[in-house]
Enzyme design. Sequence first.
Site, PDB file in Angstrom:
ATOM      1  N   ASP A 102      31.699 -33.776  -9.669  1.00  0.00           N
ATOM      2  CA  ASP A 102      31.427 -32.788  -8.624  1.00  0.00           C
ATOM      3  C   ASP A 102      32.681 -32.649  -7.749  1.00  0.00           C
ATOM      4  O   ASP A 102      33.627 -31.988  -8.128  1.00  0.00           O
ATOM      5  CB  ASP A 102      30.197 -33.245  -7.836  1.00  0.00           C
ATOM      6  CG  ASP A 102      29.602 -32.174  -6.937  1.00  0.00           C
ATOM      7  OD1 ASP A 102      30.231 -31.121  -6.737  1.00  0.00           O
ATOM      8  OD2 ASP A 102      28.504 -32.405  -6.411  1.00  0.00           O
ATOM      9  N   THR A 106      34.667 -39.740  -6.243  1.00  0.00           N
ATOM     10  CA  THR A 106      34.217 -40.983  -6.862  1.00  0.00           C
ATOM     11  C   THR A 106      35.023 -41.265  -8.122  1.00  0.00           C
ATOM     12  O   THR A 106      35.523 -42.373  -8.325  1.00  0.00           O
ATOM     13  CB  THR A 106      32.713 -40.908  -7.202  1.00  0.00           C
ATOM     14  OG1 THR A 106      31.984 -40.650  -6.006  1.00  0.00           O
ATOM     15  CG2 THR A 106      32.218 -42.191  -7.835  1.00  0.00           C
ATOM     16  N   ARG A 164      15.123 -38.858 -12.179  1.00  0.00           N
ATOM     17  CA  ARG A 164      16.046 -39.282 -13.237  1.00  0.00           C
ATOM     18  C   ARG A 164      15.366 -39.251 -14.607  1.00  0.00           C
ATOM     19  O   ARG A 164      16.013 -39.095 -15.628  1.00  0.00           O
ATOM     20  CB  ARG A 164      16.549 -40.702 -12.982  1.00  0.00           C
ATOM     21  CG  ARG A 164      17.447 -40.850 -11.785  1.00  0.00           C
ATOM     22  CD  ARG A 164      18.001 -42.284 -11.724  1.00  0.00           C
ATOM     23  NE  ARG A 164      18.586 -42.608 -10.442  1.00  0.00           N
ATOM     24  CZ  ARG A 164      19.825 -42.319 -10.074  1.00  0.00           C
ATOM     25  NH1 ARG A 164      20.613 -41.663 -10.900  1.00  0.00           N
ATOM     26  NH2 ARG A 164      20.279 -42.661  -8.887  1.00  0.00           N
TER      27      ARG A 164
END
Length: 177
Positions: A102, A106, A164
């Site tokens: 994104d 990270t 999830r």
Amino acid sequence: MIEQNMKVLYSREQLATEIKRLGQEISNDYAGGEVMLVGVLKGSFLFIADLIREIEIPSVIDFVRLASYGSGTQSSGIIEFRKELEMPIKGRDVIIVEDIVDSGFTLECLYNKLLLQNPRSLKICTLIDKRARREVEIEADYVGMTMDDGFIIGYGLDYDEKYRNLPDIYLVDESKL
């Protein structure tokens, strides 16, 4: 309720097709060798499980856990390492396996940290490459699907640790969260 504000973006069949392709690409690129997959928890767990089954060369797997999202829908930009690698990567061909790229914060942080451990090679594989919110210059070497923007859940991707378990990937109307 989130269930009323979501629609299938990528079906389980589309995911399976793309993961098979990625496994074949990795197998071809590392033919005759061994590859180490480094899964980024928690989101990549379903993807890496399916991916390693599609890789036809010797493979080992390890995990790291990083956090940057909290319970929001946008990255905080602050990266916290919650689990380190258990196996050494020095001299190995390593592929970071990420569910989604994104903002890139990270992944850039992890990539630079792993480079310091002197792998023979270091590449990135992502299931979803989300371009609209990219804030750092980092590119995946292996990409399943590309999307511009939107909030997605399912197949390991979560909203506040939920959803999830969905077998497909859904686009969620963020204005209704």
